[in-house]
Motif scaffolding. Sequence first.
Motif, PDB file in Angstrom:
ATOM      1  N   ILE A  27       0.838  -1.205   0.000  1.00 24.24           N
ATOM      2  CA  ILE A  27       0.000   0.000   0.000  1.00 24.24           C
ATOM      3  C   ILE A  27       0.873   1.256   0.000  1.00 24.24           C
ATOM      4  CG2 ILE A  27      -1.945  -1.115   1.172  1.00 24.24           C
ATOM      5  CD1 ILE A  27      -0.875   0.003   3.799  1.00 24.24           C
ATOM      6  N   LYS A  28       0.222   2.385  -0.248  1.00 23.15           N
ATOM      7  CA  LYS A  28       0.926   3.657  -0.209  1.00 23.15           C
ATOM      8  C   LYS A  28       0.565   4.427   1.053  1.00 23.15           C
ATOM      9  CE  LYS A  28       1.637   4.369  -5.159  1.00 23.15           C
ATOM     10  NZ  LYS A  28       1.373   5.250  -6.321  1.00 23.15           N
ATOM     11  N   GLY A  29       1.520   5.177   1.548  1.00 27.01           N
ATOM     12  CA  GLY A  29       1.293   5.982   2.745  1.00 27.01           C
ATOM     13  C   GLY A  29       2.060   7.288   2.639  1.00 27.01           C
ATOM     14  N   ARG A  30       1.803   8.166   3.652  1.00 29.78           N
ATOM     15  CA  ARG A  30       2.491   9.453   3.684  1.00 29.78           C
ATOM     16  C   ARG A  30       3.282   9.556   4.980  1.00 29.78           C
ATOM     17  NH1 ARG A  30       1.973  13.572   0.454  1.00 29.78           N
ATOM     18  NH2 ARG A  30       0.097  12.663  -0.477  1.00 29.78           N
ATOM     19  N   VAL A  31       4.542   9.953   4.865  1.00 26.12           N
ATOM     20  CA  VAL A  31       5.422  10.027   6.023  1.00 26.12           C
ATOM     21  C   VAL A  31       4.953  11.121   6.977  1.00 26.12           C
ATOM     22  CG1 VAL A  31       7.777  10.501   6.801  1.00 26.12           C
ATOM     23  CG2 VAL A  31       7.398   9.162   4.703  1.00 26.12           C
ATOM     24  N   ILE A  32       4.810  10.740   8.262  1.00 22.34           N
ATOM     25  CA  ILE A  32       4.428  11.696   9.315  1.00 22.34           C
ATOM     26  C   ILE A  32       5.678  12.249   9.994  1.00 22.34           C
ATOM     27  CG2 ILE A  32       3.226  11.978  11.526  1.00 22.34           C
ATOM     28  CD1 ILE A  32       1.324   9.737  10.603  1.00 22.34           C
ATOM     29  N   SER A  35      12.688   9.465  12.527  1.00 23.55           N
ATOM     30  CA  SER A  35      13.664   9.520  13.617  1.00 23.55           C
ATOM     31  C   SER A  35      14.880   8.690  13.230  1.00 23.55           C
ATOM     32  CB  SER A  35      13.041   8.981  14.914  1.00 23.55           C
ATOM     33  OG  SER A  35      12.723   7.600  14.764  1.00 23.55           O
ATOM     34  N   GLU A  36      15.774   8.549  14.151  1.00 26.01           N
ATOM     35  CA  GLU A  36      17.012   7.826  13.854  1.00 26.01           C
ATOM     36  C   GLU A  36      16.769   6.364  13.539  1.00 26.01           C
ATOM     37  OE1 GLU A  36      21.267   6.729  16.031  1.00 26.01           O
ATOM     38  OE2 GLU A  36      19.931   8.216  16.918  1.00 26.01           O
ATOM     39  N   ASN A  37      15.764   5.769  14.171  1.00 23.72           N
ATOM     40  CA  ASN A  37      15.574   4.322  14.053  1.00 23.72           C
ATOM     41  C   ASN A  37      14.293   3.881  13.367  1.00 23.72           C
ATOM     42  OD1 ASN A  37      17.994   3.631  15.457  1.00 23.72           O
ATOM     43  ND2 ASN A  37      16.970   4.268  17.348  1.00 23.72           N
ATOM     44  N   GLU A  38      13.372   4.848  13.084  1.00 27.48           N
ATOM     45  CA  GLU A  38      12.124   4.427  12.462  1.00 27.48           C
ATOM     46  C   GLU A  38      11.448   5.575  11.728  1.00 27.48           C
ATOM     47  OE1 GLU A  38       9.742   2.986  15.699  1.00 27.48           O
ATOM     48  OE2 GLU A  38       8.916   4.985  16.107  1.00 27.48           O
ATOM     49  N   ILE A  39      10.490   5.175  10.894  1.00 32.95           N
ATOM     50  CA  ILE A  39       9.686   6.142  10.144  1.00 32.95           C
ATOM     51  C   ILE A  39       8.221   5.863  10.459  1.00 32.95           C
ATOM     52  CG2 ILE A  39       9.070   6.977   7.839  1.00 32.95           C
ATOM     53  CD1 ILE A  39      11.755   5.790   6.858  1.00 32.95           C
ATOM     54  N   VAL A  40       7.479   6.898  10.802  1.00 35.00           N
ATOM     55  CA  VAL A  40       6.046   6.764  11.076  1.00 35.00           C
ATOM     56  C   VAL A  40       5.294   7.194   9.818  1.00 35.00           C
ATOM     57  CG1 VAL A  40       4.109   7.470  12.537  1.00 35.00           C
ATOM     58  CG2 VAL A  40       6.407   7.259  13.524  1.00 35.00           C
ATOM     59  N   VAL A  41       4.350   6.320   9.413  1.00 32.06           N
ATOM     60  CA  VAL A  41       3.652   6.553   8.155  1.00 32.06           C
ATOM     61  C   VAL A  41       2.141   6.492   8.350  1.00 32.06           C
ATOM     62  CG1 VAL A  41       3.391   5.760   5.774  1.00 32.06           C
ATOM     63  CG2 VAL A  41       5.568   5.439   6.930  1.00 32.06           C
ATOM     64  N   ASN A  42       1.451   7.478   7.763  1.00 35.64           N
ATOM     65  CA  ASN A  42      -0.017   7.469   7.746  1.00 35.64           C
ATOM     66  C   ASN A  42      -0.441   6.629   6.558  1.00 35.64           C
ATOM     67  OD1 ASN A  42      -2.758   7.916   7.591  1.00 35.64           O
ATOM     68  ND2 ASN A  42      -2.619  10.144   7.389  1.00 35.64           N
ATOM     69  N   LEU A  67      17.352  10.621   4.071  1.00 32.14           N
ATOM     70  CA  LEU A  67      16.755   9.932   2.937  1.00 32.14           C
ATOM     71  C   LEU A  67      15.254  10.175   2.793  1.00 32.14           C
ATOM     72  CD1 LEU A  67      18.561   6.476   3.379  1.00 32.14           C
ATOM     73  CD2 LEU A  67      19.231   8.336   1.852  1.00 32.14           C
ATOM     74  N   VAL A  68      14.576  10.412   3.914  1.00 35.29           N
ATOM     75  CA  VAL A  68      13.118  10.567   3.902  1.00 35.29           C
ATOM     76  C   VAL A  68      12.718  11.816   4.686  1.00 35.29           C
ATOM     77  CG1 VAL A  68      10.917   9.385   4.298  1.00 35.29           C
ATOM     78  CG2 VAL A  68      12.987   8.048   3.971  1.00 35.29           C
ATOM     79  N   LYS A  69      11.709  12.508   4.169  1.00 36.51           N
ATOM     80  CA  LYS A  69      11.202  13.708   4.836  1.00 36.51           C
ATOM     81  C   LYS A  69       9.697  13.572   5.073  1.00 36.51           C
ATOM     82  CE  LYS A  69      15.217  15.714   4.358  1.00 36.51           C
ATOM     83  NZ  LYS A  69      16.102  15.885   5.543  1.00 36.51           N
ATOM     84  N   ALA A  70       9.187  14.318   6.037  1.00 38.92           N
ATOM     85  CA  ALA A  70       7.747  14.350   6.313  1.00 38.92           C
ATOM     86  C   ALA A  70       7.003  14.786   5.062  1.00 38.92           C
ATOM     87  CB  ALA A  70       7.445  15.309   7.469  1.00 38.92           C
TER      88      ALA A  70
END
Length: 387
Positions: A27-32, A35-42, A67-70
């Motif tokens: 599925i596709k999501g949007r980065v919320i 952090s250093e160890n994880e990415i939270v995604v909606n 590598l990843v931004k909100a």
Amino acid sequence: MSEEISMNDMMNQIDSSMKKIHKGDVIKGRVISVSENEIVVNIGYITDGIIPKAEFEVKEEENLEDLVKAEDEIEVYVLKVNDGEGSVLLSQKKAKEIASWRELGKIFKTKEKIKVTVKDVVKGGVITFINGIRAFIPASHLSINYVKDLNEFKGKTLEVQMIEFNKSKGKVVLSRKVIEQKEEEIRKENLWESLEEGKKVKGVVRRLEKFGAFVDIGGVDGLVHNSQLSWGRVKHPSEVVSIGDEVEVFVLDFDKESGRISLALKDVKEDPWNNIEGKYKTGDVVEGVVVKLMDFGAFVELQKGIEGLVHISQICDENIAKPSDKLNKKDKVKVKILDVNGKEKRISLSIKEAMQKPKVDVSKFDDSKEDDMKLGDLFGDKLKDLF
């Protein structure tokens, strides 16, 4: 009661507005947040998704924040709907791998050419990667030519085509050879279309046989027969050319159906027989070299590419069984030209006439006056040289 119903209706509405997700979904999501160890995604679900660093395609020395931004949109794979803490466990790595396999399947079906870089050399071939998927190129498919050392391909970028694809076994096999073969076919076809009798083309000597040399003129080999290597006599092509020599040759004849091309290294415009009557005249005495002995006579080379025949009857005044009774190959001899035929490329020669001394004609003297004939009348002024 009405409040309870309205509350249930509201919960149902919220629930119906949420995505239904299952383990294994992509599925596709949007980065919320990152952090250093994880990415939270909606992901549009009742709870957010979490991508641990280990499930993101990142090098050990790289940071997720770089590598990843909100607000970035990202494709993810559902590992667990509930990770035990109320969140959905996601994997960007797995999603990318599935997308890569899907893309490879399309490439295999369409037979699309792709470029890859050789990463490592293994037994029987080399390893490369396509969007993170490991692929193998067998040694026999690295080139249409024999490859002696596979290490010469390490680090090189090659254009290849997929010849085997099996997702369930994780097997991808590539070939550079099939592309080269197609290119070779096109080159050959273009070459055949461009051939013309008398055309001068460049080539490389590939093989020598006792009867001639094979020359590659652009993907197709043509034969230069020994007789077409030089205007002189050639026993073996190695006397004129060597393997690997770059040469210019003339197209004599060709047949596409049989794949036969006849070539000449010697220039037909430089034929030494041209204007031969102007170079050699009947009665001339010249020097030559015996190049061939036959039962009926000897061939004498007067110059490179010009040979004349001394018939066995013209070798000497004696009756001989065969020319070798009096002559050997490579003998230097003087010959008299009896006849020149430039049209048929023939010259008749005589050794014995070239050796004969002038005879004194005594027929003019009357036998009845023989007693009155003096030495001075016979030899004239030649006697004066003796005194």
